[in-house]
Enzyme design. Sequence first.
Site, PDB file in Angstrom:
ATOM      1  N   ASP A   9       0.821  -1.315  -0.097  1.00  0.00           N
ATOM      2  CA  ASP A   9      -0.013   0.023  -0.119  1.00  0.00           C
ATOM      3  C   ASP A   9       0.887   1.092   0.165  1.00  0.00           C
ATOM      4  O   ASP A   9       1.424   1.482   0.861  1.00  0.00           O
ATOM      5  CB  ASP A   9      -0.842   0.018   1.318  1.00  0.00           C
ATOM      6  CG  ASP A   9      -1.539   1.116   1.462  1.00  0.00           C
ATOM      7  OD1 ASP A   9      -1.890   2.083   0.277  1.00  0.00           O
ATOM      8  OD2 ASP A   9      -2.182   1.476   2.504  1.00  0.00           O
ATOM      9  N   ASP A 199     -13.320   4.816   1.798  1.00  0.00           N
ATOM     10  CA  ASP A 199     -11.763   4.821   1.888  1.00  0.00           C
ATOM     11  C   ASP A 199     -11.323   6.309   1.951  1.00  0.00           C
ATOM     12  O   ASP A 199     -11.003   6.768   0.951  1.00  0.00           O
ATOM     13  CB  ASP A 199     -11.143   4.155   0.879  1.00  0.00           C
ATOM     14  CG  ASP A 199      -9.498   3.948   0.940  1.00  0.00           C
ATOM     15  OD1 ASP A 199      -9.282   4.238   2.318  1.00  0.00           O
ATOM     16  OD2 ASP A 199      -8.859   3.571   0.111  1.00  0.00           O
TER      17      ASP A 199
END
Length: 613
Positions: A9, A199
Site C-alpha cells: 500500500d 476509503d
Amino acid sequence: MDDLVIGIDLGTTNTCVACYRNGMVEILENSEGGRLTPSWVFFMKNSALPPIVGQCAKRMVHTLPPNGIYETKRFLGKSFNAIEETLKYFTFNVENKLGSPVIKIERDNYTQELTPQEISSLILKRVKKDVEDKFGHKVEKAVITVPACFNTTQREVTLAAANEAGFTVLKLFNEPTAVALSYFFKKEDANDGYALVYDLGGGTFDVSILKRTATNIDIICVDGDTQLGGKDFDNLIVDYVCEKTEHYDWDPKQNRRKMCRLQNICEEAKIDLSVGEETSIILDGFVSDQEIEIELEREEFELKAHTLIERTINIVERCLKNSQIKKNQIEHVILSGGSSRIPKVQKMLFDFFARNTLRKFVHLDECIAEGAALQAAMLATNATQKIEKLVMTDVVPLSLGIGAWPDRMNFVIKKGAPIPTRKSIRVETIKHEQTTITFKIFEGERLNIKKNYYLGSLLLENITPAPPGQCKVWVTFTIDHNGVLDVKAKEQRSNNSKELTVRYTRGRHSESEIKDALVDAEKNQKEDESFDTFSKRKLYLLQYCEAVKYNLRILNLIEEYQEVYSLCKIIQTKIKNIHVDNKSELDNLISEAERQCVPIVKNREFKNMPLSQ
C-alpha cells in the site's frame, strides 16, 4: 522463495507492506520495527549522503524543512496547475517545469530536481530493502495499490516508479477493492450481497461498490477524488490556529520550520478529537518566548469539516446512482483509511444509509496492504502462498474496438466482459493490392468512432497484395490482470504481424464519465441505428466500385469501358465527403453506379462483387 509476491500500500501518508504465507496475512515491519513506514524522504545538505526514508526522515525534517519531502502521491501524474492551490501547505519547494511539478532541493552548492515519481521510487526502494533484509533473499514481485479514481497517467507513473525501484508489478490493485478483499477474507460468515467501501486516506478518497458471493467479489462501480483526504482536515485546523493567533502578527506559512511543527500538532489534534470531545493545541516558542494555548472542541471542528465530509457523501451517492443500486441493497459499508475514524464521518454515513451497516477494521491503516497481499497470493506461484477462498472479478467498463471505414466502430471486447479477457475479429482489405492497414483503437459504445474515446493506432505494413477483400487480417485484443491492453494484428496467410500495448485501466475514466457514455449510447440508439445503415451502404458502394475497377483491370476491359471505370473512381472520391445526413445523395450514387455497372457485371461474370446493402 524468490518467487514470493508481496502486497504494497503505497500511501500518501504512510506505506504499508504485507505478505500472505501459510494461510495467514502478515504485516512486514520495517527496519525500525514499525508496521507503517511514513512516506517521507529527507535529503541531507551534503550531497554525498544518501536520502533518508521513513520515520527518521519525518523526524529530521525539522532540522531542514525544505529538504523534507512528503505526500507527493498527491502530485503523481498531475499538472502543476492541478496542484498549485495546495502548495501553500507544503514546506518544500515545488516549481512548474514544462507544465509538470518538480521538487527542488538545495544541496551543497547546487539545486537538485526530483519528480514525484522519483520520490515514490525512493520510498519503494526502502520498502524493498526492508523486505529483503527480513526474508534474506530477493523479493522482486509485488501487487501495488492505487486509488480507484487514479487515471491512466497516474497509474503509468506508479508503475514506472515501481520499476525504477526494482519491482515487477503483477497488478495495480484498486485500494477499495483491496479493502473489501481483506474484509471478506476475515469475515467468512459475512452475508452475500452488495458492499460499499468508504476509503478516506491521507491524500485521496475512494468509493467502491462490490457484490459478494460465496467465492467471488465482483466490482460493480468505483468513484472518488484524488484531491480529498485526511490532509485536508489537518489543514482546516492549521487555518483555524492561524486565525486565532493572527493578532500576534505572525504567519507560520512563511516560516517552514514552524509550519512543519504546526502541521504535526494539528494532525495530533485531529486524532485527539476522534476519541475526545475537546483538545488543547499548545504552541510553545512559536511567538517569541510565549506559550499559546488554543482550545478546540470536536463540535467546532466537525462544523468546519462538514463541507469536506459532505463531499464524500455526495461521491457515495453518485456511485450508488451510477451503479443503479439502492441504499437499502448495501449490506456492508466497510470503512478504511485513518480519517474514517472521525466520528462525524461515521455519523453522516450512518444517517445516509439509515441502518446499522457500518463495518470497521481494527487496523484501518493496514487493511489495504492486507488486501494487496491476498491479491498477490492469488497471482503467485509460490506453494506457501496458495489461496483458494475468494476470486476477484473486474469487468471492462466500456467496449473496446477498432475503427473501420467509414468511421464505423467494430466492437472487439464488449462492456461487462470479465478481466482478464481475450477476443479476436477478422478484417478484410478493401482496395486492390492493398499493402497497409491502419487500425485505430477506440473505447466507447457509439457506432460512430468520432463519438468514442481514441486510445491509439497500429500500422500493419507489407501485407500480401491481393484482390479486394481477399487478404484477411486477425486483430486480437488481450486485457491482462493489470489492465494492460495488448492489440495484435496478424495476416492470416503469413507470419506478418504487429503489436501495440495500450495502458488501459478501469481508472482511465471516472465512473461518472463511464455512466455518461452509457447513457449517451442509450439516448442515441436511433441515431446509431441510422448510422449503422448509412455506414454499411457507404462501405458497400466503396467496395462495389473497387470490385468493378478490379474486374475491368484483370479482364483488360478498362479501355472498352473507360466511362464506367472513370465513374467508379469519381464516386469513390465523392463518397468520402458524404455525411450521414445526406442519405439521399448516397442513395443516388448507389443507383447511378448500379445502373451503369450491373449489365457489365452480369455479362462479363465479374468476381468478388460485394452483396447489395
